[in-house]
Design a protein around this motif. Structure first.
Motif, PDB file in Angstrom:
ATOM      1  N   GLU A 191      38.495  -5.734 -78.015  1.00 44.20           N
ATOM      2  CA  GLU A 191      38.498  -6.565 -76.814  1.00 44.20           C
ATOM      3  C   GLU A 191      38.101  -5.750 -75.595  1.00 44.20           C
ATOM      4  N   SER A 192      37.304  -6.313 -74.742  1.00 43.52           N
ATOM      5  CA  SER A 192      36.943  -5.699 -73.474  1.00 43.52           C
ATOM      6  C   SER A 192      37.831  -6.296 -72.392  1.00 43.52           C
ATOM      7  N   ARG A 193      38.724  -5.529 -71.861  1.00 45.56           N
ATOM      8  CA  ARG A 193      39.675  -6.053 -70.868  1.00 45.56           C
ATOM      9  C   ARG A 193      39.233  -5.733 -69.436  1.00 45.56           C
ATOM     10  N   LYS A 194      38.270  -4.852 -69.278  1.00 50.28           N
ATOM     11  CA  LYS A 194      37.850  -4.461 -67.945  1.00 50.28           C
ATOM     12  C   LYS A 194      36.569  -5.173 -67.502  1.00 50.28           C
ATOM     13  N   ARG A 195      35.825  -5.629 -68.480  1.00 52.86           N
ATOM     14  CA  ARG A 195      34.509  -6.188 -68.178  1.00 52.86           C
ATOM     15  C   ARG A 195      34.552  -7.708 -68.152  1.00 52.86           C
ATOM     16  N   LYS A 196      34.020  -8.312 -67.095  1.00 53.19           N
ATOM     17  CA  LYS A 196      33.974  -9.770 -67.023  1.00 53.19           C
ATOM     18  C   LYS A 196      32.890 -10.307 -67.936  1.00 53.19           C
ATOM     19  N   MET A 197      33.083 -11.553 -68.370  1.00 51.90           N
ATOM     20  CA  MET A 197      32.071 -12.183 -69.199  1.00 51.90           C
ATOM     21  C   MET A 197      30.831 -12.500 -68.354  1.00 51.90           C
ATOM     22  N   THR A 198      29.718 -12.728 -69.044  1.00 52.15           N
ATOM     23  CA  THR A 198      28.465 -13.017 -68.356  1.00 52.15           C
ATOM     24  C   THR A 198      28.583 -14.249 -67.463  1.00 52.15           C
ATOM     25  N   THR A 199      29.304 -15.272 -67.931  1.00 50.31           N
ATOM     26  CA  THR A 199      29.450 -16.524 -67.185  1.00 50.31           C
ATOM     27  C   THR A 199      30.931 -16.774 -66.900  1.00 50.31           C
ATOM     28  N   GLU A 200      31.277 -16.901 -65.639  1.00 47.45           N
ATOM     29  CA  GLU A 200      32.661 -17.243 -65.299  1.00 47.45           C
ATOM     30  C   GLU A 200      32.814 -18.750 -65.298  1.00 47.45           C
ATOM     31  N   TYR A 201      34.043 -19.218 -65.472  1.00 49.79           N
ATOM     32  CA  TYR A 201      34.302 -20.652 -65.493  1.00 49.79           C
ATOM     33  C   TYR A 201      35.478 -20.949 -64.583  1.00 49.79           C
ATOM     34  N   THR A 202      35.310 -21.951 -63.733  1.00 50.43           N
ATOM     35  CA  THR A 202      36.414 -22.447 -62.917  1.00 50.43           C
ATOM     36  C   THR A 202      36.607 -23.912 -63.241  1.00 50.43           C
ATOM     37  N   VAL A 203      37.846 -24.360 -63.278  1.00 47.92           N
ATOM     38  CA  VAL A 203      38.143 -25.745 -63.628  1.00 47.92           C
ATOM     39  C   VAL A 203      37.834 -26.637 -62.432  1.00 47.92           C
ATOM     40  N   ASP A 230      30.742 -29.159 -73.804  1.00 51.17           N
ATOM     41  CA  ASP A 230      32.197 -29.320 -73.912  1.00 51.17           C
ATOM     42  C   ASP A 230      32.955 -28.695 -72.761  1.00 51.17           C
ATOM     43  N   MET A 231      32.249 -28.089 -71.806  1.00 53.52           N
ATOM     44  CA  MET A 231      32.871 -27.481 -70.621  1.00 53.52           C
ATOM     45  C   MET A 231      33.923 -26.440 -71.000  1.00 53.52           C
ATOM     46  N   ILE A 232      33.565 -25.525 -71.891  1.00 54.67           N
ATOM     47  CA  ILE A 232      34.485 -24.496 -72.363  1.00 54.67           C
ATOM     48  C   ILE A 232      34.690 -23.418 -71.308  1.00 54.67           C
ATOM     49  N   ASN A 233      35.671 -22.554 -71.544  1.00 54.52           N
ATOM     50  CA  ASN A 233      35.900 -21.383 -70.708  1.00 54.52           C
ATOM     51  C   ASN A 233      35.170 -20.201 -71.338  1.00 54.52           C
ATOM     52  N   ARG A 234      34.108 -19.739 -70.699  1.00 52.07           N
ATOM     53  CA  ARG A 234      33.306 -18.652 -71.262  1.00 52.07           C
ATOM     54  C   ARG A 234      34.046 -17.314 -71.234  1.00 52.07           C
ATOM     55  N   ASN A 235      35.151 -17.230 -70.518  1.00 50.08           N
ATOM     56  CA  ASN A 235      35.907 -15.984 -70.444  1.00 50.08           C
ATOM     57  C   ASN A 235      36.985 -15.869 -71.516  1.00 50.08           C
TER      58      ASN A 235
END
Length: 417
Positions: A175-187, A114-119
């Motif tokens: 919520e973790s506001r400082k840590r990036k998710m494992t997978t980033e997503y760009t449109v 579904d091409m979601i935003n992992r962040n």
């Protein structure tokens, strides 16, 4: 006005039919059913970069009831950031899994599908239990942005985690506001989306063709049939039929896959000349009156048999498979001459002959798959069949044919649909 009413009716029916979509996700060889919903366009999940809400119901609550109880999909959309997909799970179907592994695997699946935003991933846990402790919540943060839970452990006091303001103590957010998710997503741009969709379709088809066990198919072709000179005999002057001159072969095959490559099939073939008539002579005189003579014939060869086939090669949309068929062949030839005169009336001499034989057919297929269901087929067939007696100008049906047509695979139920 009528056009506007039709458009309105279509939109209304579309919303009703595609309110939510039933899917299945396979985790550790176990099928887990769930409901999926998009708030952008009901039933469609092809818009990239949307947020994700995973909702897990209370114990013994169905996913349908959870869907009705939590209408987040009806929240007004003010901009693109509000687009989201919602996935509804029953508590009883996932409670025994390692939940971190389960959600991680599920998010990888919908990320590709579904091409979601992992962040932007939100987990809403409705059941009141001790699933989430301060330490457990921190383990989810690499894959889930925010956790809402009816936890009995009071996770609003966990060190380094921020509670949701203005909400009762039973419903908490971390919520973790400082840590990036494992997978980033760009449109991606439109061309990239189309390219990714083409790659995904290709991968899906390739995977499907590697897992054909328990599926069935039918295939229809037309071709040019040639009887070898060694099987031809002297002309049949009684029936006037010459099977060596009948070239159009009709062929139908139906099969069932016993394994991913091996299948059983039924084979049906037909050669038919049609009714052929020829008026050779018409005369008229005052003494004898009208007289005419002519001839006609029809020839038919029908075969039916059973055999086995094997997919020899498959890559992307192309595949080849080989069949061996054993069966029975019946041939009929009929024809003759006739005449008519005003004095003597009608006279005719018609002869009908029948023969049958066993046959063996070797078939080499070449397939190009248009989709999971439809494919184009070209095949080469070599047939061996000996007749006890000559019939229609042939001693047997030793010959070959080159054929073109199409086939249809009856698809198995998808693992994820």
């Amino acid at each position: 006005m009528k056009k506007g009413m039709l458009m309105f009716a279509f939109m209304l029916v579309n919303q009703m039919i595609f309110a939510q979509k039933k899917r299945e996700f396979v985790f550790e060889k176990t099928k887990v059913s769930y409901l999926a919903q998009s708030n952008r366009m009901k039933g469609f999940f092809d818009f990239p970069g949307v947020s994700v809400f995973i909702l897990v119901g209370r114990e013994n609550q169905s996913s349908e009831d959870l869907y009705k109880e939590t209408p987040l999909y009806d929240v007004p959309i003010k901009g693109m950031d509000d687009y989201a997909n919602f996935y509804y799970f029953e508590h009883s179907k996932i409670k025994d899994f390692n939940l971190i592994s389960f959600f991680d695997s599920f998010l990888q699946n919908v990320y590709k599908r579904d091409m979601i935003n992992r962040n932007h991933v939100y987990l809403i846990w409705q059941n009141e239990d001790n699933t989430f402790t301060c330490e457990k919540v921190k383990e989810y943060l690499p894959i889930i942005t925010t956790v809402y839970s009816n936890s009995v452990n009071g996770i609003n006091s966990c060190e380094g985690l921020q509670p949701l303001k203005g909400v009762s103590n039973q419903v908490l957010v971390t919520e973790s506001r400082k840590r990036k998710m494992t997978t980033e997503y760009t449109v991606p741009d439109l061309l990239s989306i189309k390219a990714n969709e083409a790659i995904k379709d290709k991968e899906d088809l390739n995977d499907y063709l590697k897992h054909l066990k328990n599926s069935s198919f039918f295939q229809f072709t037309l071709g040019n049939n040639t009887i070898l000179p060694s099987s031809q005999s002297s002309p049949d002057r009684e029936t006037l039929v010459d099977f060596s001159q009948i070239h159009l072969l009709w062929n139908l095959q139906m099969g069932y896959h016993l394994t991913n490559r091996l299948y059983a099939l039924a084979d049906f073939g037909l050669l038919f000349s049609g009714k052929q008539k020829e008026v050779k002579n018409i005369t008229f005189d005052d003494y004898h009156g009208l007289s005419a003579s002519g001839s006609g014939y029809a020839g038919l060869m029908a075969r039916y048999g059973l055999g086995l086939g094997y997919m020899v090669y498959q890559k992307n949309r192309f595949s080849t498979n080989t069949n061996v068929v054993f069966g029975r062949l019946n041939a009929v030839a009929g024809g003759g001459k006739g005449s008519f005169s005003s004095e003597e009336g009608t006279s005719k001499k018609i002869k009908v002959k029948k023969e049958n034989a066993n046959y063996v057919n070797f078939i080499q297929n070449f397939n190009y798959h248009l989709s999971k269901s439809w494919y184009l087929n070209g095949n080469f067939q070599f047939q061996v069949a000996d007749l006890k007696n000559e019939l229609g100008g042939v001693k047997g049906f030793h010959g070959y044919s080159i054929n073109l047509g199409f086939g249809y695979n009856f698809p198995m139920k998808s693992k994820e649909e």
